[in-house]
Scaffold this motif. Sequence first.
Motif, PDB file in Angstrom:
ATOM      1  N   LYS A  48      75.071  47.237  44.934  1.00  0.00           N
ATOM      2  CA  LYS A  48      76.196  47.047  44.366  1.00  0.00           C
ATOM      3  C   LYS A  48      77.479  47.753  44.311  1.00  0.00           C
ATOM      4  CE  LYS A  48      78.731  47.050  39.695  1.00  0.00           C
ATOM      5  NZ  LYS A  48      78.827  47.364  38.434  1.00  0.00           N
ATOM      6  N   PHE A  49      76.492  49.513  45.168  1.00  0.00           N
ATOM      7  CA  PHE A  49      77.694  49.770  45.281  1.00  0.00           C
ATOM      8  C   PHE A  49      77.665  49.821  46.918  1.00  0.00           C
ATOM      9  CE2 PHE A  49      76.467  53.710  42.849  1.00  0.00           C
ATOM     10  CZ  PHE A  49      76.436  53.321  41.531  1.00  0.00           C
ATOM     11  N   PHE A  50      76.250  49.124  47.919  1.00  0.00           N
ATOM     12  CA  PHE A  50      76.907  48.340  49.554  1.00  0.00           C
ATOM     13  C   PHE A  50      77.441  48.005  49.313  1.00  0.00           C
ATOM     14  CE2 PHE A  50      74.799  46.699  52.376  1.00  0.00           C
ATOM     15  CZ  PHE A  50      75.051  47.150  53.611  1.00  0.00           C
ATOM     16  N   ASP A  51      77.586  46.914  48.809  1.00  0.00           N
ATOM     17  CA  ASP A  51      78.677  46.023  48.793  1.00  0.00           C
ATOM     18  C   ASP A  51      80.119  45.538  47.961  1.00  0.00           C
ATOM     19  OD1 ASP A  51      76.021  44.046  49.506  1.00  0.00           O
ATOM     20  OD2 ASP A  51      75.989  43.404  46.960  1.00  0.00           O
ATOM     21  N   LEU A  52      79.933  46.858  47.685  1.00  0.00           N
ATOM     22  CA  LEU A  52      81.589  47.024  46.811  1.00  0.00           C
ATOM     23  C   LEU A  52      82.453  47.626  47.871  1.00  0.00           C
ATOM     24  CD1 LEU A  52      83.318  47.240  45.016  1.00  0.00           C
ATOM     25  CD2 LEU A  52      82.581  49.387  43.863  1.00  0.00           C
ATOM     26  N   LEU A  53      81.930  48.868  49.106  1.00  0.00           N
ATOM     27  CA  LEU A  53      82.320  49.581  49.369  1.00  0.00           C
ATOM     28  C   LEU A  53      81.829  49.224  50.907  1.00  0.00           C
ATOM     29  CD1 LEU A  53      80.987  52.955  48.298  1.00  0.00           C
ATOM     30  CD2 LEU A  53      83.459  51.848  47.617  1.00  0.00           C
ATOM     31  N   GLY A  54      81.144  47.716  51.352  1.00  0.00           N
ATOM     32  CA  GLY A  54      81.570  47.158  52.731  1.00  0.00           C
ATOM     33  C   GLY A  54      80.166  48.240  53.944  1.00  0.00           C
ATOM     34  N   PHE A  55      79.704  48.454  53.748  1.00  0.00           N
ATOM     35  CA  PHE A  55      78.443  49.538  54.207  1.00  0.00           C
ATOM     36  C   PHE A  55      77.940  48.530  55.366  1.00  0.00           C
ATOM     37  CE2 PHE A  55      78.104  52.703  51.110  1.00  0.00           C
ATOM     38  CZ  PHE A  55      77.939  53.331  52.356  1.00  0.00           C
ATOM     39  N   GLN A  56      77.688  48.307  56.460  1.00  0.00           N
ATOM     40  CA  GLN A  56      76.668  47.413  57.161  1.00  0.00           C
ATOM     41  C   GLN A  56      75.994  47.978  57.531  1.00  0.00           C
ATOM     42  OE1 GLN A  56      80.289  46.796  60.317  1.00  0.00           O
ATOM     43  NE2 GLN A  56      81.100  45.705  58.496  1.00  0.00           N
ATOM     44  N   ASN A  57      76.033  48.038  58.936  1.00  0.00           N
ATOM     45  CA  ASN A  57      74.761  49.173  59.279  1.00  0.00           C
ATOM     46  C   ASN A  57      74.675  50.865  60.063  1.00  0.00           C
ATOM     47  OD1 ASN A  57      75.658  48.862  61.722  1.00  0.00           O
ATOM     48  ND2 ASN A  57      74.503  48.594  63.119  1.00  0.00           N
ATOM     49  N   GLU A  58      75.417  51.427  58.769  1.00  0.00           N
ATOM     50  CA  GLU A  58      75.887  52.571  59.130  1.00  0.00           C
ATOM     51  C   GLU A  58      76.547  53.446  58.174  1.00  0.00           C
ATOM     52  OE1 GLU A  58      77.771  53.704  63.706  1.00  0.00           O
ATOM     53  OE2 GLU A  58      75.690  53.898  64.336  1.00  0.00           O
ATOM     54  N   ALA A  59      75.942  54.870  58.601  1.00  0.00           N
ATOM     55  CA  ALA A  59      76.923  55.132  56.761  1.00  0.00           C
ATOM     56  C   ALA A  59      77.304  56.729  57.608  1.00  0.00           C
ATOM     57  CB  ALA A  59      76.166  55.400  56.414  1.00  0.00           C
ATOM     58  N   GLU A  60      78.144  57.628  57.006  1.00  0.00           N
ATOM     59  CA  GLU A  60      78.730  58.859  57.388  1.00  0.00           C
ATOM     60  C   GLU A  60      78.173  59.460  56.193  1.00  0.00           C
ATOM     61  OE1 GLU A  60      82.540  60.757  59.054  1.00  0.00           O
ATOM     62  OE2 GLU A  60      83.035  59.496  57.585  1.00  0.00           O
ATOM     63  N   CYS A  61      77.145  60.954  56.775  1.00  0.00           N
ATOM     64  CA  CYS A  61      76.363  61.856  56.225  1.00  0.00           C
ATOM     65  C   CYS A  61      78.133  62.819  55.794  1.00  0.00           C
ATOM     66  CB  CYS A  61      75.738  62.105  56.076  1.00  0.00           C
ATOM     67  SG  CYS A  61      75.351  62.921  54.536  1.00  0.00           S
ATOM     68  N   ILE A  62      78.741  63.000  54.608  1.00  0.00           N
ATOM     69  CA  ILE A  62      79.017  64.713  55.212  1.00  0.00           C
ATOM     70  C   ILE A  62      78.659  65.384  54.065  1.00  0.00           C
ATOM     71  CG2 ILE A  62      81.663  65.385  54.755  1.00  0.00           C
ATOM     72  CD1 ILE A  62      82.468  62.862  54.908  1.00  0.00           C
ATOM     73  N   LEU A  63      78.580  66.810  54.077  1.00  0.00           N
ATOM     74  CA  LEU A  63      77.859  68.566  53.369  1.00  0.00           C
ATOM     75  C   LEU A  63      79.104  68.515  52.597  1.00  0.00           C
ATOM     76  CD1 LEU A  63      75.668  69.208  52.456  1.00  0.00           C
ATOM     77  CD2 LEU A  63      75.914  71.124  54.292  1.00  0.00           C
ATOM     78  N   LYS A  64      79.163  69.054  51.383  1.00  0.00           N
ATOM     79  CA  LYS A  64      80.523  69.405  50.623  1.00  0.00           C
ATOM     80  C   LYS A  64      80.406  69.791  49.997  1.00  0.00           C
ATOM     81  CE  LYS A  64      84.648  66.790  50.779  1.00  0.00           C
ATOM     82  NZ  LYS A  64      85.878  66.228  49.868  1.00  0.00           N
ATOM     83  N   ASP A  65      80.168  71.262  49.587  1.00  0.00           N
ATOM     84  CA  ASP A  65      80.263  72.588  48.780  1.00  0.00           C
ATOM     85  C   ASP A  65      78.248  72.500  48.007  1.00  0.00           C
ATOM     86  OD1 ASP A  65      82.916  72.813  48.640  1.00  0.00           O
ATOM     87  OD2 ASP A  65      83.277  71.322  47.768  1.00  0.00           O
TER      88      ASP A  65
END
Length: 119
Positions: free
Chosen positions: A27-44
């Motif tokens: 559901k999250f994948f489809d809703l946000l429009g993921f394709q073959n890459e994701a950005e991973c950000i380290l925050k706090d």
Amino acid sequence: MTASSSFLAERKIISVSTKRQVTIPQKFFDLLGFQNEAECILKDDGIFIRPVHMGGSEFAENILEDLIAQGYSGKELLEKFKEKSRKIRPAVVQLIAEADEIAKHGKATSLDELFGTEA
């Protein structure tokens, strides 16, 4: 309901494999429009994962602004944009490798060596 308001309202616990892999809920994948890459950000104290959308990035806007300022338009603008865009991912991969190397030995590559010089 927009993707961002849905994201803020929903929470799901996911497992992490022994290889440190996670599966993004469909559901999250489809809703946000993921394709073959994701950005991973380290925050706090957490990790933020979001889809990488080709063409809508700040890099693309900066490339276009620069090329237009140089006087390109029409098909020539499109070809120069494609040429510059193809250089982004290899440059980022090289930056990451260089950061690892700097952490080990302290030697850096210049930006001209990394991105090439303008002709």
